[in-house]
Design a protein around this motif. Structure first.
Motif, short mmCIF file in Angstrom:
data_model
loop_
_atom_site.label_atom_id
_atom_site.label_comp_id
_atom_site.label_asym_id
_atom_site.label_seq_id
_atom_site.Cartn_x
_atom_site.Cartn_y
_atom_site.Cartn_z
N THR A 265 0.99 -1.30 0.06
CA THR A 265 -0.02 0.02 -0.18
C THR A 265 0.96 1.23 -0.11
O THR A 265 0.51 2.19 -0.63
CB THR A 265 -0.94 -0.07 1.34
N ALA B 230 -11.45 8.44 -4.49
CA ALA B 230 -11.07 7.88 -3.25
C ALA B 230 -11.51 6.68 -3.19
O ALA B 230 -10.63 5.64 -2.92
CB ALA B 230 -11.61 8.74 -1.86
N GLY B 231 -12.73 6.22 -3.73
CA GLY B 231 -13.35 4.93 -3.71
C GLY B 231 -12.45 3.90 -4.64
O GLY B 231 -12.13 2.83 -4.53
N TRP C 31 -9.13 3.11 -3.33
CA TRP C 31 -9.23 2.11 -2.15
C TRP C 31 -9.33 0.70 -2.92
O TRP C 31 -8.84 -0.28 -2.43
CB TRP C 31 -10.20 2.32 -1.28
N ALA D 106 -6.79 -2.56 -2.57
CA ALA D 106 -7.37 -3.71 -2.28
C ALA D 106 -6.88 -5.04 -3.16
O ALA D 106 -6.66 -6.01 -2.81
CB ALA D 106 -8.84 -3.75 -1.85
#
Length: 553
Positions: A408, A535-536, A539, A543
């Motif tokens: 990350t 942002a979504g 993320w 992931a």
């Protein structure tokens, strides 16, 4: 999980390679390169072909009446207009053919040069940087085979483009676009493509890195364009004769149909290619003629952080795009004061500007131009966001992630530079546009307006980064599909208002939800929503990357 890309099987030579056959294996490498580029090259060629044909066909409606063409001549006959198009001689008889040569050659020649440079560096310097060239050359492959194959593939691509342009344009049936002029138009693109392919053959010898070789060759293209623009817009037309782009434009397809200026291109291409072959014998495989700089005895504290390390890797590209967008914005700003006169009488563009809104033509035109600047910035963010994929496939990510650095944090450093750098180059584009626009219109209030209009597109750039991260995280082999976002944004955002695309097509692009400043009123809601979507997506992409194996070619 590590996957390997098989090197091409070298042919069995008629005699031993030690006998002096420096080109042994070239034909096999050509076939292998064409196999690797079986998607990349057709996309390039079809995009250039369709863009040209669509532009030529649009002249039928944009300039259907002689008065429309007379208005276009009047608007183009200024230093700024000629700098962005071509020599004044095209304006003497402004048919559809002369319009095409005048308005398109300078632009498409840059794109053809870009295609040629990337082909050559991909099959020469990139092969050495990854170690594949050394592996292949350890067999019965001559020392010049890689460079000869790369130049051959570039030549084949340019020849295919020339033939398609010739038949495509001749088949449109437009007044002033005949077969002879189309053949010269297509040949001019092939000629300038060969020149810049040969330039890349030289730059690939100086540096040990693909990005450096490509950057130097692209800088040569930029200098050629600037020399052409300076010669066409000023009193000293001799400057245009220092540029291969100027040579092609001065062949005057559909006007005089002069072939002799094109002869300069193969002469220069042959000289550069020969220099590339000679220089390649004066260095080791994988090395460059320019020695690497000695680093500091100890690394700075910034390099110990993911963001600082990523910024070090991206800084050359960031500086290049920032400088280019500032100059591009200044170029468009210099004609902002003449926008109303330039667009007078062109009904389709006037209607497109009316739909955008604004208190005047200058504001509406600025809003339309802002889409172009933003798309170029989007090219930067896609390249920056896909850099982790390049690091992964080159095997450089594995050693880093074998330490205490998490996935990350590693990808996050690259994304921070991509998103922050994208905002920075947008700011520079708006600054160049605003300074030149304020100077050309005499309205100093345009400077903050245009800077704000540029920065307002930052959330759309962040969504573009998010799309690239999702593809990288979940579908790494489809990462290149991220390029669809800027391409689609240009087609529907810039060409859509002119060609009257339905409104829903613009809503599919993140750039279509940004207020068209300075013509429209500011609306913060879509910008906030775009930021949340970005942002979504980031993320989600992170992931996916945490859950998959690394891939190394």
């Amino acid at each position: 999980m590590t996957t390997a890309t098989a090197a091409p099987e070298a042919p069995t030579p008629a005699g031993p390679v030690a006998g002096g056959n420096a080109l042994a294996g070239t034909r096999t490498l050509i076939r292998f390169a064409l196999r690797r580029d079986r998607i990349r090259l057709p996309v390039w060629i079809l995009a250039l072909l369709l863009g040209t044909l669509m532009t030529a066909n649009s002249f039928r409606t944009l300039y259907s009446e002689p008065q429309d063409r007379a208005n276009a001549v009047r608007s183009m006959d200024s230093p700024a207009g000629l700098a962005m198009s071509g020599p004044r001689h095209y304006l003497d008889d402004y048919t559809f053919g002369s319009m095409l040569g005048h308005q398109m050659i300078g632009f498409t020649a840059v794109l053809v040069g870009l295609m040629s440079v990337l082909v050559v560096t991909r099959h020469t310097r990139a092969e050495e940087e990854t170690g594949r060239a050394e592996l292949v050359r350890s067999t019965v492959v001559g020392r010049h085979a890689h460079l000869a194959a790369a130049l051959s593939v570039a030549a084949l691509a340019n020849l295919a483009l020339a033939l398609l342009l010739t038949f495509g344009l001749a088949g449109l049936g437009l007044e002033g676009i005949d077969t002879e002029g189309s053949l010269l138009y297509g040949s001019g693109h092939a000629a300038v493509g060969l020149v810049f392919a040969a330039v890349a053959a030289v730059t690939a010898q100086f540096t040990a890195h693909t990005r450096g070789a490509s950057g130097m060759a692209l800088a040569v293209i930029g200098v050629a364009y600037v020399l052409r623009a300076a010669g066409d817009s000023g009193e000293n037309a001799a400057l245009s004769w220092l540029s291969p782009i100027g040579w092609v434009q001065r062949s005057y397809p559909y006007v005089d149909n002069r072939w002799w200026p094109l002869l300069l291109c193969p002469v220069l291409a042959a000289a550069c290619a020969a220099a590339g072959f000679v220089l390649s014998t004066r260095r080791d495989v994988g090395a460059g003629l320019r020695p690497g700089k000695l680093g500091r005895p100890t690394a700075s504290d910034a390099l110990a952080t993911p963001v600082g390390f990523a910024l070090r890797l991206h800084r050359g590209m960031l500086v290049g795009f920032g400088t280019g967008l500032f100059l591009m914005g200044a170029m468009y700003g210099s004609i902002l004061g003449d926008a109303e006169d330039m667009l007078e009488g062109i009904d389709e563009i006037q209607e497109a500007l009316d739909r955008i809104g604004g208190s005047g033509v200058a504001e509406s035109f600025a809003s339309m131009v802002m889409v172009v600047l933003t798309v170029v910035a989007a090219v930067y963010v896609v390249m920056a966001a896909l850099r982790p994929r390049s690091e992964e496939t080159a095997g450089r990510a594995e050693p880093l992630l074998a330490t205490g650095l998490s996935r990350t944090r590693w990808v996050g450093g690259h994304l921070a530079v991509a998103m922050g750098g994208g905002t920075f180059v947008l700011l520079l584009a708006g600054l160049g546009f605003g300074i030149a626009g304020a100077a050309s219109t005499g309205d100093t209030g345009l400077l903050p307006d245009l800077v704000g209009a540029a920065v307002a597109y930052a959330p759309a750039l962040w969504v573009t980064v998010g799309v690239a991260v999702v593809l990288f995280g979940w579908f790494p082999r489809a990462s290149q599909a991220a390029w669809i976002v800027p391409v689609y944004a240009f087609v529907v955002g810039y060409l859509g208002p002119i060609l009257q695309f339905p409104d829903w097509t613009n809503n599919l692009s993140p750039f279509g939800h940004v207020p068209r400043l300075p013509a429209a009123d500011m609306n913060w809601t879509p910008l906030l929503l775009l930021s949340l979507v970005a942002a979504g997506l980031v993320w989600l992409g992170l992931a996916g990357f945490r859950r998959r194996d690394l891939e190394t070619k």
